[in-house]
Write a protein that holds these residues in place. Structure first.
Motif, PDB file in Angstrom:
ATOM      1  N   GLN A 211       0.819  -1.209   0.000  1.00  0.00           N
ATOM      2  CA  GLN A 211       0.000   0.000   0.000  1.00  0.00           C
ATOM      3  C   GLN A 211       0.854   1.261   0.000  1.00  0.00           C
ATOM      4  OE1 GLN A 211      -2.684   0.389   3.318  1.00  0.00           O
ATOM      5  NE2 GLN A 211      -3.905   1.993   2.338  1.00  0.00           N
ATOM      6  N   TYR A 212       2.009   1.212   0.692  1.00  0.00           N
ATOM      7  CA  TYR A 212       2.858   2.393   0.804  1.00  0.00           C
ATOM      8  C   TYR A 212       4.323   2.032   0.590  1.00  0.00           C
ATOM      9  CZ  TYR A 212      -1.114   4.156   3.595  1.00  0.00           C
ATOM     10  OH  TYR A 212      -2.354   4.515   4.045  1.00  0.00           O
ATOM     11  N   LEU A 213       5.087   2.996   0.100  1.00  0.00           N
ATOM     12  CA  LEU A 213       6.533   3.018   0.268  1.00  0.00           C
ATOM     13  C   LEU A 213       6.793   3.986   1.406  1.00  0.00           C
ATOM     14  CD1 LEU A 213       9.459   2.358  -0.573  1.00  0.00           C
ATOM     15  CD2 LEU A 213       9.353   4.366  -2.070  1.00  0.00           C
ATOM     16  N   THR A 214       7.498   3.536   2.442  1.00  0.00           N
ATOM     17  CA  THR A 214       7.645   4.329   3.663  1.00  0.00           C
ATOM     18  C   THR A 214       9.117   4.675   3.921  1.00  0.00           C
ATOM     19  OG1 THR A 214       5.682   3.349   4.668  1.00  0.00           O
ATOM     20  CG2 THR A 214       7.269   4.360   6.157  1.00  0.00           C
ATOM     21  N   PHE A 215       9.357   5.948   4.220  1.00  0.00           N
ATOM     22  CA  PHE A 215      10.653   6.411   4.706  1.00  0.00           C
ATOM     23  C   PHE A 215      10.468   6.762   6.179  1.00  0.00           C
ATOM     24  CE2 PHE A 215      10.650   7.289   0.178  1.00  0.00           C
ATOM     25  CZ  PHE A 215      11.906   6.849  -0.230  1.00  0.00           C
ATOM     26  N   SER A 216      11.226   6.090   7.045  1.00  0.00           N
ATOM     27  CA  SER A 216      11.069   6.284   8.485  1.00  0.00           C
ATOM     28  C   SER A 216      12.326   6.915   9.074  1.00  0.00           C
ATOM     29  CB  SER A 216      10.796   4.940   9.173  1.00  0.00           C
ATOM     30  OG  SER A 216      10.679   5.104  10.574  1.00  0.00           O
ATOM     31  N   GLU A 217      12.126   7.867   9.974  1.00  0.00           N
ATOM     32  CA  GLU A 217      13.239   8.464  10.712  1.00  0.00           C
ATOM     33  C   GLU A 217      12.812   8.699  12.145  1.00  0.00           C
ATOM     34  OE1 GLU A 217      14.028  12.809  10.576  1.00  0.00           O
ATOM     35  OE2 GLU A 217      12.810  12.793   8.751  1.00  0.00           O
ATOM     36  N   ASP A 218      13.785   8.750  13.049  1.00  0.00           N
ATOM     37  CA  ASP A 218      13.520   9.064  14.449  1.00  0.00           C
ATOM     38  C   ASP A 218      13.946  10.486  14.746  1.00  0.00           C
ATOM     39  OD1 ASP A 218      12.511   6.577  14.938  1.00  0.00           O
ATOM     40  OD2 ASP A 218      14.315   5.794  15.916  1.00  0.00           O
ATOM     41  N   VAL A 219      13.172  11.125  15.625  1.00  0.00           N
ATOM     42  CA  VAL A 219      13.465  12.477  16.094  1.00  0.00           C
ATOM     43  C   VAL A 219      13.577  12.421  17.610  1.00  0.00           C
ATOM     44  CG1 VAL A 219      12.637  14.854  16.231  1.00  0.00           C
ATOM     45  CG2 VAL A 219      12.210  13.497  14.161  1.00  0.00           C
ATOM     46  N   GLU A 220      14.708  12.863  18.141  1.00  0.00           N
ATOM     47  CA  GLU A 220      14.937  12.848  19.585  1.00  0.00           C
ATOM     48  C   GLU A 220      14.512  14.188  20.175  1.00  0.00           C
ATOM     49  OE1 GLU A 220      18.600  12.112  22.777  1.00  0.00           O
ATOM     50  OE2 GLU A 220      18.919  11.816  20.626  1.00  0.00           O
ATOM     51  N   LEU A 221      13.372  14.200  20.857  1.00  0.00           N
ATOM     52  CA  LEU A 221      12.823  15.424  21.438  1.00  0.00           C
ATOM     53  C   LEU A 221      13.392  15.658  22.833  1.00  0.00           C
ATOM     54  CD1 LEU A 221       9.042  15.007  20.511  1.00  0.00           C
ATOM     55  CD2 LEU A 221      10.741  16.364  19.291  1.00  0.00           C
ATOM     56  N   PRO A 222      13.578  16.900  23.239  1.00  0.00           N
ATOM     57  CA  PRO A 222      13.935  17.182  24.627  1.00  0.00           C
ATOM     58  C   PRO A 222      12.844  16.668  25.574  1.00  0.00           C
ATOM     59  CG  PRO A 222      14.303  19.114  23.251  1.00  0.00           C
ATOM     60  CD  PRO A 222      13.548  18.123  22.414  1.00  0.00           C
ATOM     61  N   LEU A 223      13.220  16.348  26.783  1.00  0.00           N
ATOM     62  CA  LEU A 223      12.259  15.835  27.758  1.00  0.00           C
ATOM     63  C   LEU A 223      11.137  16.839  27.983  1.00  0.00           C
ATOM     64  CD1 LEU A 223      14.662  14.227  30.394  1.00  0.00           C
ATOM     65  CD2 LEU A 223      13.275  13.056  28.658  1.00  0.00           C
ATOM     66  N   GLY A 224       9.922  16.350  28.014  1.00  0.00           N
ATOM     67  CA  GLY A 224       8.765  17.203  28.253  1.00  0.00           C
ATOM     68  C   GLY A 224       8.161  17.786  26.996  1.00  0.00           C
ATOM     69  N   TRP A 225       8.820  17.638  25.855  1.00  0.00           N
ATOM     70  CA  TRP A 225       8.259  18.155  24.610  1.00  0.00           C
ATOM     71  C   TRP A 225       7.154  17.224  24.109  1.00  0.00           C
ATOM     72  CZ3 TRP A 225      11.473  21.297  20.672  1.00  0.00           C
ATOM     73  CH2 TRP A 225      12.209  22.275  21.338  1.00  0.00           C
ATOM     74  N   THR A 226       6.186  17.792  23.403  1.00  0.00           N
ATOM     75  CA  THR A 226       5.055  17.032  22.903  1.00  0.00           C
ATOM     76  C   THR A 226       4.820  17.383  21.433  1.00  0.00           C
ATOM     77  OG1 THR A 226       3.505  18.757  23.619  1.00  0.00           O
ATOM     78  CG2 THR A 226       3.939  16.963  25.171  1.00  0.00           C
ATOM     79  N   TYR A 227       3.857  16.712  20.836  1.00  0.00           N
ATOM     80  CA  TYR A 227       3.523  17.007  19.444  1.00  0.00           C
ATOM     81  C   TYR A 227       2.051  16.715  19.205  1.00  0.00           C
ATOM     82  CZ  TYR A 227       2.959  12.147  17.983  1.00  0.00           C
ATOM     83  OH  TYR A 227       2.491  10.868  17.839  1.00  0.00           O
ATOM     84  N   THR A 228       1.525  17.275  18.119  1.00  0.00           N
ATOM     85  CA  THR A 228       0.173  16.952  17.670  1.00  0.00           C
ATOM     86  C   THR A 228       0.204  16.759  16.158  1.00  0.00           C
ATOM     87  OG1 THR A 228      -0.429  19.287  17.358  1.00  0.00           O
ATOM     88  CG2 THR A 228      -0.953  18.291  19.499  1.00  0.00           C
ATOM     89  N   ASN A 274      10.910   9.806  24.583  1.00  0.00           N
ATOM     90  CA  ASN A 274      11.117  11.094  23.916  1.00  0.00           C
ATOM     91  C   ASN A 274      11.545  10.912  22.459  1.00  0.00           C
ATOM     92  OD1 ASN A 274      13.717  10.118  24.636  1.00  0.00           O
ATOM     93  ND2 ASN A 274      14.567  12.173  24.413  1.00  0.00           N
ATOM     94  N   ILE A 275      11.395   9.704  21.932  1.00  0.00           N
ATOM     95  CA  ILE A 275      11.742   9.429  20.534  1.00  0.00           C
ATOM     96  C   ILE A 275      10.467   9.419  19.694  1.00  0.00           C
ATOM     97  CG2 ILE A 275      12.802   7.840  18.915  1.00  0.00           C
ATOM     98  CD1 ILE A 275      14.762   9.148  20.844  1.00  0.00           C
ATOM     99  N   LEU A 276      10.388  10.373  18.788  1.00  0.00           N
ATOM    100  CA  LEU A 276       9.252  10.477  17.881  1.00  0.00           C
ATOM    101  C   LEU A 276       9.651   9.860  16.538  1.00  0.00           C
ATOM    102  CD1 LEU A 276       6.443  11.569  17.065  1.00  0.00           C
ATOM    103  CD2 LEU A 276       7.584  13.726  16.470  1.00  0.00           C
ATOM    104  N   SER A 277       9.001   8.774  16.165  1.00  0.00           N
ATOM    105  CA  SER A 277       9.248   8.153  14.869  1.00  0.00           C
ATOM    106  C   SER A 277       8.271   8.738  13.851  1.00  0.00           C
ATOM    107  CB  SER A 277       9.069   6.630  14.952  1.00  0.00           C
ATOM    108  OG  SER A 277      10.038   6.060  15.806  1.00  0.00           O
ATOM    109  N   ILE A 278       8.834   9.271  12.773  1.00  0.00           N
ATOM    110  CA  ILE A 278       8.022   9.877  11.714  1.00  0.00           C
ATOM    111  C   ILE A 278       8.144   9.007  10.475  1.00  0.00           C
ATOM    112  CG2 ILE A 278       7.696  11.889  10.235  1.00  0.00           C
ATOM    113  CD1 ILE A 278       8.802  13.611  12.450  1.00  0.00           C
ATOM    114  N   ARG A 279       7.018   8.547   9.992  1.00  0.00           N
ATOM    115  CA  ARG A 279       6.982   7.684   8.816  1.00  0.00           C
ATOM    116  C   ARG A 279       6.297   8.424   7.678  1.00  0.00           C
ATOM    117  NH1 ARG A 279       4.948   2.693  12.663  1.00  0.00           N
ATOM    118  NH2 ARG A 279       6.932   2.487  13.817  1.00  0.00           N
ATOM    119  N   THR A 280       7.065   8.716   6.643  1.00  0.00           N
ATOM    120  CA  THR A 280       6.545   9.400   5.462  1.00  0.00           C
ATOM    121  C   THR A 280       6.121   8.335   4.469  1.00  0.00           C
ATOM    122  OG1 THR A 280       8.071  11.240   5.850  1.00  0.00           O
ATOM    123  CG2 THR A 280       7.039  11.098   3.680  1.00  0.00           C
ATOM    124  N   ARG A 281       4.822   8.236   4.210  1.00  0.00           N
ATOM    125  CA  ARG A 281       4.262   7.111   3.465  1.00  0.00           C
ATOM    126  C   ARG A 281       3.721   7.598   2.116  1.00  0.00           C
ATOM    127  NH1 ARG A 281      -0.172   5.204   7.534  1.00  0.00           N
ATOM    128  NH2 ARG A 281       0.170   3.051   6.949  1.00  0.00           N
TER     129      ARG A 281
END
Length: 590
Positions: A211-228, A274-281
């Motif tokens: 269904q997808y070709l996916t490129f995955s990377e990890d982003v190391e956020l400072p402690l206490g940081w969040t995302y939406t 604190n590791i945010l994995s971002i998958r670009t699909r």
């Protein structure tokens, strides 16, 4: 057959910070169809026309420069997006150049931007992004794989390849996944990443039912940081809830510039500590279409700036693959730009306004009667759909500007335009670059660089308005016990009085501060609410009715190094999660 674009563009930032970009879910391909009409002239930009004039540096902000005229008036050049970055309380011109650094880990970096970008010597070291809120290490643990029924198939780990410069503004990790490159490009307030797929062979064996070709990377956020996840984008916040930066909703493009109606690329995110994995699909159906022509570029972009322009069709659909105006598949398309005019005091008299923008390319079939005009516009953060498109209903030039050539264009606004600009000083000015004349069914233009308004004004003899808060946010909790009070510059203010304390009516602690921050040099008490107020001033008096803001410190236990007169060795220590670190005690003791 040309298909229609659906997308949204993100340009002006953040400036930092703190403003969420207006993004739509549908982000699509950027046309690259060549037309026989080539760039044949480039007029002088508004900043070039200001050469020889004296700039009043004190009036600079992220978006504007102000020049002194012989008659005592000023001419402000305001970009639809940031033109300056701030360092140590001063504003400097943004420069996209990547320079050599004395670091074995990050030998190349762009430091002259809203977001610093530090490139690892090899791909496994990742990329370090620095914004005022903190540092983020990203582009680590990269993998590429096909996704079949939610499972990763044919996973390839990124090769540990060296970084290379391609010109002054691009950093490349060549052959990251076989023959697929990762190319970073520095822009104002943001950094584009393109995974460049050179040909179909680079994809290797495609599993059945992928269904997808996916490129995955990890982003190391400072402690206490969040995302939406917001409208297809990923917005990252610091520990105080302040927007730090975001990853724009991704798009994929191919060499033909064929425009796809459907969404072709999406994000998926997973947070582990604190590791945010971002998958670009990338949708396999789009990628493997017989219409696809290579190279294909998959583009997740990191930005520290807020939306500076929104391109919208007459049926209310937002265009997100670039900065365009004209006509696409029979739909009219206009570009709405946001100009932050907070650096010009409200109440000033405007005598002249000139719009400046650069037309880089024409796509589709060019009509000799194509023209462009300036119009009013609605606020994209308040209006959407057809209501936003239809809000542009007043022409600001008496004669439409014919587009006989590409290059830099200037339009002098008429009386209605000057009145509109004057009534919006001290805030945002929304204005549309609008197609006029006869256009063929698919016949549109790409705007390159940062459009600007050149506004000549005379300041009224009145006190400045009140300041707006930058940080800590009003009512915020868990704030560090040391730091700075930061406010946004006020147009017409020459200095500021700072009030601060634990009383709800804080006392004056500093007068005639010329910058826009005040350092809290003493460690504040834990779990305590503090109040502060900023009063801007100029030769005509002080602002009145200014708000008092508050914040509450965290409850962490601060441990001090023993630095008293005779006890010069050793530390006082404790254990537990409340420990925030070691601090030097500058107080004398007996």
């Amino acid at each position: 057959m040309m298909k229609r674009i659906l997308c949204t563009i993100v340009g002006a930032f953040s400036l930092f910070l703190g403003v969420n970009a207006q993004l739509e879910t549908a982000k699509h391909t950027d046309s690259r169809i060549e037309n026989n009409q080539k760039l044949s002239e480039t007029s002088s930009s508004q900043l070039e026309l200001m050469k020889g004039k004296r700039e009043d540096i004190s009036k600079r902000d992220a978006y504007s420069k102000h020049f002194v005229n012989e008659d005592g008036s000023f001419t402000a050049v305001i970009g639809a997006g940031p033109i300056h970055y701030q360092k140590n309380g001063e504003y400097f011109d943004i420069d996209h150049t990547i320079t050599t650094q004395p670091s074995a880990t990050y030998p190349y970096a762009n430091l002259t931007n809203i977001m610093e970008s530090h490139f690892g010597a090899t791909s496994h070291l990742g990329v370090k992004s620095v914004v005022p809120e903190g540092e983020v290490r990203e582009f680590i643990n990269n993998t590429m794989y096909w996704e079949v029924n939610g499972e990763a198939v044919n996973t390839i780990a990124a090769a540990n390849v060296p970084v290379q410069l391609n010109g002054s503004e691009k950093a490349v990790y060549a052959n990251l996944f076989g023959s697929i490159d990762a190319e970073f490009t520095i822009e104002s307030g943001r950094r584009k990443l393109n995974y460049i797929i050179p040909d179909a062979a680079a994809l290797g064996a495609v599993p059945a039912n992928a269904q997808y070709l996916t490129f995955s990377e990890d982003v190391e956020l400072p402690l206490g940081w969040t995302y939406t996840n917001t409208n297809g984008a990923i917005v990252v916040y610091d520990a105080n809830g302040t927007r730090a930066f975001q990853y724009d909703a991704p798009i994929s493009t191919d060499a033909t510039g064929e425009l796809a109606l459907e969404v072709n690329t999406i994000f998926e995110t997973v947070l582990n500590g604190n590791i945010l994995s971002i998958r670009t699909r990338v949708y396999t159906a789009w990628l493997l279409s017989s219409e696809r022509q290579y190279p294909v570029m998959v583009d997740p972009t990191a930005t520290a700036s807020s939306t500076a322009y929104t391109c919208i069709y007459d049926d209310g659909v937002v265009e997100g693959s670039g900065h365009y105006f004209g006509r696409v598949s029979g739909y009219w398309l206009r570009a709405i730009n946001t100009y932050n005019a907070s650096s010009i005091p409200s109440g000033s008299t405007v005598s002249d306004v000139v719009s400046n923008f650069n037309i880089a390319q024409n796509y589709g079939t060019y009509h000799s009667s194509n023209a462009v005009r300036m119009r009013n516009a609605g606020n994209p953060s308040e209006l959407s759909g057809t209501a936003l498109y239809q809000a542009s209903n007043t022409n600001f030039n008496d004669v439409n500007l014919s587009i006989s050539t590409l290059g830099n264009k200037t339009i002098t606004l008429n009386a209605a335009g000057r009145t509109y600009v004057q009534s919006n000083l001290g805030g945002n000015i929304y204005m549309a670059i609008d197609p006029a004349g006869q256009y063929y069914t698919t016949d549109y233009y790409r705007i390159d660089g940062t459009p600007s308004l050149s506004i000549t004004y005379t300041v009224a003899n009145v006190p400045p308005s009140c300041a707006t808060i930058n940080g800590p946010a009003n009512g915020s909790t868990g704030v560090s016990q040391q730091g700075s009070l930061i406010w946004n510059p006020v147009a017409g203010a020459t200095s500021y009085d700072v009030y601060f304390g634990s009383s709800s009516t804080p006392e004056l602690v500093a007068s005639n501060v010329t910058g826009t921050s005040y350092a809290l040099t003493e460690c504040l008490a834990p779990s305590t609410t503090y109040y502060w107020k900023i009063v801007p001033k100029n030769a005509n008096g002080s602002a009145t009715g200014c708000s008092t803001w508050s914040f509450t410190t965290d409850s962490k236990l601060v441990i001090y190094k023993n630095d008293w007169e005779t006890a010069t060795e050793g530390y006082f220590g404790t254990s537990g999660s409340s420990v925030d670190g070691w601090y030097v005690n500058n107080n004398s003791g007996t």
